[in-house]
Motif scaffolding. Structure first.
Motif, PDB file in Angstrom:
ATOM      1  N   ALA A  84       0.643  -8.131  -0.863  1.00 15.75           N
ATOM      2  CA  ALA A  84       0.906  -6.697  -0.987  1.00 15.75           C
ATOM      3  C   ALA A  84       1.776  -6.394  -2.204  1.00 15.75           C
ATOM      4  N   LYS A  85       2.727  -7.265  -2.493  1.00 18.88           N
ATOM      5  CA  LYS A  85       3.587  -7.070  -3.661  1.00 18.88           C
ATOM      6  C   LYS A  85       2.782  -7.061  -4.950  1.00 18.88           C
ATOM      7  N   ARG A  86       1.619  -7.741  -4.912  1.00 15.53           N
ATOM      8  CA  ARG A  86       0.775  -7.807  -6.112  1.00 15.53           C
ATOM      9  C   ARG A  86      -0.444  -6.888  -6.025  1.00 15.53           C
ATOM     10  N   GLY A  87      -0.446  -6.036  -5.007  1.00 19.33           N
ATOM     11  CA  GLY A  87      -1.510  -5.041  -4.919  1.00 19.33           C
ATOM     12  C   GLY A  87      -2.742  -5.454  -4.142  1.00 19.33           C
ATOM     13  N   TYR A  88      -2.668  -6.542  -3.378  1.00 23.53           N
ATOM     14  CA  TYR A  88      -3.801  -6.992  -2.573  1.00 23.53           C
ATOM     15  C   TYR A  88      -3.565  -6.614  -1.117  1.00 23.53           C
ATOM     16  N   ASP A  89      -4.573  -6.049  -0.494  1.00 22.68           N
ATOM     17  CA  ASP A  89      -4.496  -5.668   0.913  1.00 22.68           C
ATOM     18  C   ASP A  89      -5.285  -6.680   1.746  1.00 22.68           C
ATOM     19  N   ASP A 115     -12.859  -5.528 -10.472  1.00 26.72           N
ATOM     20  CA  ASP A 115     -12.198  -4.994 -11.663  1.00 26.72           C
ATOM     21  C   ASP A 115     -12.827  -5.528 -12.934  1.00 26.72           C
ATOM     22  N   GLU A 120      -4.642 -16.760  -8.482  1.00 23.99           N
ATOM     23  CA  GLU A 120      -4.945 -15.790  -9.527  1.00 23.99           C
ATOM     24  C   GLU A 120      -5.409 -16.496 -10.801  1.00 23.99           C
ATOM     25  N   SER A 162       0.533 -12.122   3.555  1.00 20.70           N
ATOM     26  CA  SER A 162       0.212 -10.700   3.450  1.00 20.70           C
ATOM     27  C   SER A 162       1.272  -9.950   2.657  1.00 20.70           C
TER      28      SER A 162
END
Length: 126
Positions: A34-39, A4, A114, A30
């Motif tokens: 996922a809640k923060r947009g990471y797979d 990004d 992060e 996981s």
């Protein structure tokens, strides 16, 4: 985050021990990711290898114990720089990322990751 930011880098993760080789991330990690947009679904644990010390320019440890282990594992001729990940988040008073496994602190750990990632990205772009 690196993509990004327009960086063309290879990011990988590995442990200094062999305890979880081949396993996916903890389900709680996981779910928080996922809640923060990471797979994280494609990730599988692996152990640091001798080749990592020449294949990568930078190897980051989450805590001092792993930092020491990495320095001991580094073969002669290793070219990678080995540092603490939280060195890239000097505004955070914590120098080590805690293991969230027993205290269910996955949200706190992800905040720290992060924060340090943003610092690392800024450093790479500078």
């Amino acid at each position: 985050m690196a993509a990004d930011a327009g960086l063309d880098v290879v990011v990988d993760g590995a442990g200094t021990g062999a305890w979880h080789i081949g396993n996916p991330p903890d389900r709680r990690a996981s779910a928080m990711a996922a809640k923060r947009g990471y797979d994280l679904s494609d990730l599988r644990a692996r152990q640091v290898s001798a080749g990592d010390f020449t294949d990568f320019d930078l190897i980051l440890a989450m805590d001092n114990s792993n930092l020491q282990n990495l320095r001991q594992m580094a073969p002669n001729g290793a070219s990678a720089t080995i540092k603490l990940f939280m060195d890239y988040a000097p505004q955070n008073p914590h120098r080590e990322v805690p293991d969230p496994y027993y205290n269910d602190g996955f949200d706190v750990v992800l905040d720290m990751v992060e924060q340090a990632s943003n610092g690392l990205i800024a450093s790479l772009k500078a």
